[in-house]
Write an enzyme that holds these catalytic residues in place. Structure first.
Site, PDB file in Angstrom:
ATOM      1  CB  ALA A 244      -0.888  -0.022   1.227  1.00 43.84           C
TER       2      ALA A 244
ATOM      3  CD  GLU B 291      -2.378  -7.383   3.039  1.00 43.83           C
ATOM      4  OE1 GLU B 291      -2.065  -6.240   2.640  1.00 43.83           O
ATOM      5  OE2 GLU B 291      -2.921  -7.586   4.134  1.00 43.83           O
TER       6      GLU B 291
ATOM      7  CD  GLU C 174       1.881  -5.413   5.828  1.00 43.32           C
ATOM      8  OE1 GLU C 174       2.679  -6.335   6.085  1.00 43.32           O
ATOM      9  OE2 GLU C 174       1.073  -5.453   4.881  1.00 43.32           O
TER      10      GLU C 174
HETATM   11  C1  HXC Z   1       4.995   4.287  -1.567  1.00 48.42           C
HETATM   12  C2  HXC Z   1       6.874   3.303  -2.418  1.00 48.42           C
HETATM   13  C3  HXC Z   1       6.520   2.063  -1.834  1.00 48.42           C
HETATM   14  C4  HXC Z   1       5.301   1.999  -1.096  1.00 48.42           C
HETATM   15  C5  HXC Z   1       8.378   1.814  -2.881  1.00 48.42           C
HETATM   16  N1  HXC Z   1       8.028   3.093  -3.054  1.00 48.42           N
HETATM   17  N2  HXC Z   1       7.481   1.163  -2.142  1.00 48.42           N
HETATM   18  N3  HXC Z   1       6.110   4.391  -2.291  1.00 48.42           N
HETATM   19  N4  HXC Z   1       4.596   3.145  -0.998  1.00 48.42           N
HETATM   20  N5  HXC Z   1       4.870   0.896  -0.540  1.00 48.42           N
HETATM   21  C6  HXC Z   1       8.744   4.126  -3.803  1.00 48.42           C
HETATM   22  C7  HXC Z   1       9.985   4.611  -3.047  1.00 48.42           C
HETATM   23  O1  HXC Z   1       9.645   5.566  -2.085  1.00 48.42           O
HETATM   24  C8  HXC Z   1      10.796   5.186  -4.181  1.00 48.42           C
HETATM   25  O2  HXC Z   1      10.281   6.442  -4.520  1.00 48.42           O
HETATM   26  C9  HXC Z   1      10.480   4.250  -5.344  1.00 48.42           C
HETATM   27  O3  HXC Z   1       9.242   3.599  -5.007  1.00 48.42           O
HETATM   28  C10 HXC Z   1      11.538   3.162  -5.533  1.00 48.42           C
HETATM   29  O4  HXC Z   1      11.726   2.506  -4.293  1.00 48.42           O
HETATM   30  P1  HXC Z   1      13.173   2.356  -3.598  1.00 48.42           P
HETATM   31  O5  HXC Z   1      12.937   2.108  -2.152  1.00 48.42           O
HETATM   32  O6  HXC Z   1      14.065   3.478  -3.961  1.00 48.42           O
HETATM   33  O7  HXC Z   1      13.677   1.015  -4.329  1.00 48.42           O
HETATM   34  P2  HXC Z   1      14.658  -0.089  -3.737  1.00 48.42           P
HETATM   35  O8  HXC Z   1      15.777   0.535  -2.977  1.00 48.42           O
HETATM   36  O9  HXC Z   1      14.983  -0.965  -4.900  1.00 48.42           O
HETATM   37  O10 HXC Z   1      13.791  -0.919  -2.698  1.00 48.42           O
HETATM   38  C11 HXC Z   1      12.668  -1.640  -3.141  1.00 48.42           C
HETATM   39  C12 HXC Z   1      11.814  -2.048  -1.898  1.00 48.42           C
HETATM   40  C13 HXC Z   1      11.514  -0.790  -1.061  1.00 48.42           C
HETATM   41  C14 HXC Z   1      12.596  -3.071  -1.071  1.00 48.42           C
HETATM   42  C15 HXC Z   1      10.549  -2.695  -2.432  1.00 48.42           C
HETATM   43  O11 HXC Z   1      10.994   0.235  -1.926  1.00 48.42           O
HETATM   44  C16 HXC Z   1      10.547  -1.026   0.052  1.00 48.42           C
HETATM   45  O12 HXC Z   1      10.910  -1.578   1.088  1.00 48.42           O
HETATM   46  N6  HXC Z   1       9.305  -0.541  -0.112  1.00 48.42           N
HETATM   47  C17 HXC Z   1       8.300  -0.586   0.907  1.00 48.42           C
HETATM   48  C18 HXC Z   1       7.767  -1.978   1.042  1.00 48.42           C
HETATM   49  C19 HXC Z   1       6.726  -2.059   2.160  1.00 48.42           C
HETATM   50  O13 HXC Z   1       7.025  -1.730   3.318  1.00 48.42           O
HETATM   51  N7  HXC Z   1       5.482  -2.469   1.826  1.00 48.42           N
HETATM   52  C20 HXC Z   1       4.423  -2.567   2.764  1.00 48.42           C
HETATM   53  C21 HXC Z   1       3.653  -1.288   2.839  1.00 48.42           C
HETATM   54  S1  HXC Z   1       2.398  -1.381   4.095  1.00 48.42           S
HETATM   55  P3  HXC Z   1      11.250   7.695  -4.813  1.00 48.42           P
HETATM   56  O14 HXC Z   1      10.285   8.829  -5.019  1.00 48.42           O
HETATM   57  O15 HXC Z   1      12.150   7.839  -3.658  1.00 48.42           O
HETATM   58  O16 HXC Z   1      11.954   7.296  -6.092  1.00 48.42           O
HETATM   59  C22 HXC Z   1       1.119  -2.212   3.385  1.00 48.42           C
HETATM   60  C23 HXC Z   1      -0.117  -2.333   4.221  1.00 48.42           C
HETATM   61  C24 HXC Z   1      -1.280  -2.930   3.472  1.00 48.42           C
HETATM   62  O17 HXC Z   1       1.187  -2.675   2.286  1.00 48.42           O
HETATM   63  C25 HXC Z   1      -2.547  -2.798   4.262  1.00 48.42           C
HETATM   64  C26 HXC Z   1      -3.096  -1.430   4.347  1.00 48.42           C
HETATM   65  C27 HXC Z   1      -4.405  -1.346   5.066  1.00 48.42           C
END
Ligand code: HXC
Length: 260
Positions: A66, A114, A134
């Site tokens: 998300a 999910e 998360e």
């Molecule tokens: C918003 C995101 C994002 C996310 C990545 N980006 N994941 N933006 N939400 N979930 C964006 C980054 O900010 C970045 O933007 C660009 O995408 C590229 O990501 P990087 O981090 O620079 O890439 P990398 O170093 O290759 O790492 C990839 C990654 C990492 C390991 C996937 O991006 C990551 O850990 N993302 C978050 C994963 C996560 O925590 N997901 C769960 C979210 S909570 P910029 O602008 O800097 O280029 C969830 C809850 C669901 O899903 C339920 C809700 C009710």
């Protein structure tokens, strides 16, 4: 219908929805979820679509979760509404009349994992990574992850993934039953289409009822689930497809199913 965050194609009775926010690794924001919901309705109402494939744009991510920038400022009230919206979309996928295949082409994290779990079948590329990270963000899975993950892989492994936030490889995901098959990246979409076409050739009502029996039975006790299965089995005998399928077998010819 055109979308801002999705690509939608249809060919040979197979629809492909590509989540398309590659700069944010296809993260699910509210706007994308609402578009996905409309696209799903379009698929559900199109009887010429026999299967749906969901995949992500780019070669890096299926969906990296998300959208964290959108969630960061949410109040508890807004967070609940966001979870309910995402859950409703996942449930819509799970209950879609047509079979669904997730072609997981990279990161499937949080809401991305999910989303994949809401599909009937998951195929992954060798570079795919799965996880429910998360807890690293101070929250829990909220688009059905705490429920679908344990139903797919068992409570023990589900809790390990939910509590550590660890990412696992496609190979490990296959070993625990989270994905069905792993392919080279270039092979993923062709294999997903091949599988979709194979399923599309079978009796459509039987496909729909197989899905319904598994989906609904999992939440019932075994006696009720078996009785439910028998009811759905009986329903098949009110279809032309049953007559055609069994006659074709006995007449040593291939069946021509019409989904009636
Ligand atoms: C918003 C995101 C994002 C996310 C990545 N980006 N994941 N933006 N939400 N979930 C964006 C980054 O900010 C970045 O933007 C660009 O995408 C590229 O990501 P990087 O981090 O620079 O890439 P990398 O170093 O290759 O790492 C990839 C990654 C990492 C390991 C996937 O991006 C990551 O850990 N993302 C978050 C994963 C996560 O925590 N997901 C769960 C979210 S909570 P910029 O602008 O800097 O280029 C969830 C809850 C669901 O899903 C339920 C809700 C009710």
């Amino acid at each position: 219908m055109s979308f801002e965050h999705l690509l939608f194609t249809k060919e040979d009775g197979i629809a492909v929805i590509t989540l398309n926010r590659p700069k944010a690794l296809n993260a699910l924001n509210k706007a994308l979820l609402l578009e996905l919901s409309s696209a799903l309705e379009q698929v559900e109402n199109d009887s010429s679509v026999h299967a749906l494939i969901l995949t992500g744009a780019g070669d890096k991510a299926f969906v990296a979760g998300a959208d964290i920038s959108e969630m960061r400022v949410m109040t508890p009230h807004e967070a609940r509404a966001f979870a309910r919206l995402g859950q409703a979309v996942m449930t819509k996928i799970e209950r879609l009349a047509q079979p669904t295949i997730a072609a997981v082409n990279g990161y499937a994290l949080g809401g991305g994992c999910e989303l994949a779990m809401a599909c009937d079948i998951r195929l992954a590329s060798v570079n795919a990574k799965f996880g429910q990270p998360e807890v690293n963000l101070g929250v829990i899975a909220g688009f059905g992850g705490t429920q679908r993950l344990q139903r797919l892989v068992g409570a023990g492994i589900a809790k390990e993934l939910l509590m550590t936030g660890d990412m696992i490889s496609a190979e490990r995901a296959a070993a625990i039953g989270l994905v069905n098959h792993v392919y080279e990246a270039a092979e993923l979409l062709p294999k997903a289409k091949e599988l979709a076409k194979k399923i599309a050739q079978k009796a459509p009502v039987a496909i729909k009822l197989s899905k319904q029996s598994v989906n609904e039975g999992v939440n019932m006790d075994i006696d009720r689930a078996l009785s439910h299965e028998a009811e759905l089995f009986a329903l098949c005998f009110a279809t032309e497809d049953q007559k055609e399928g069994m006659s074709a077998f006995l007449e040593k010819r291939s069946a021509r199913f019409e989904g009636k």
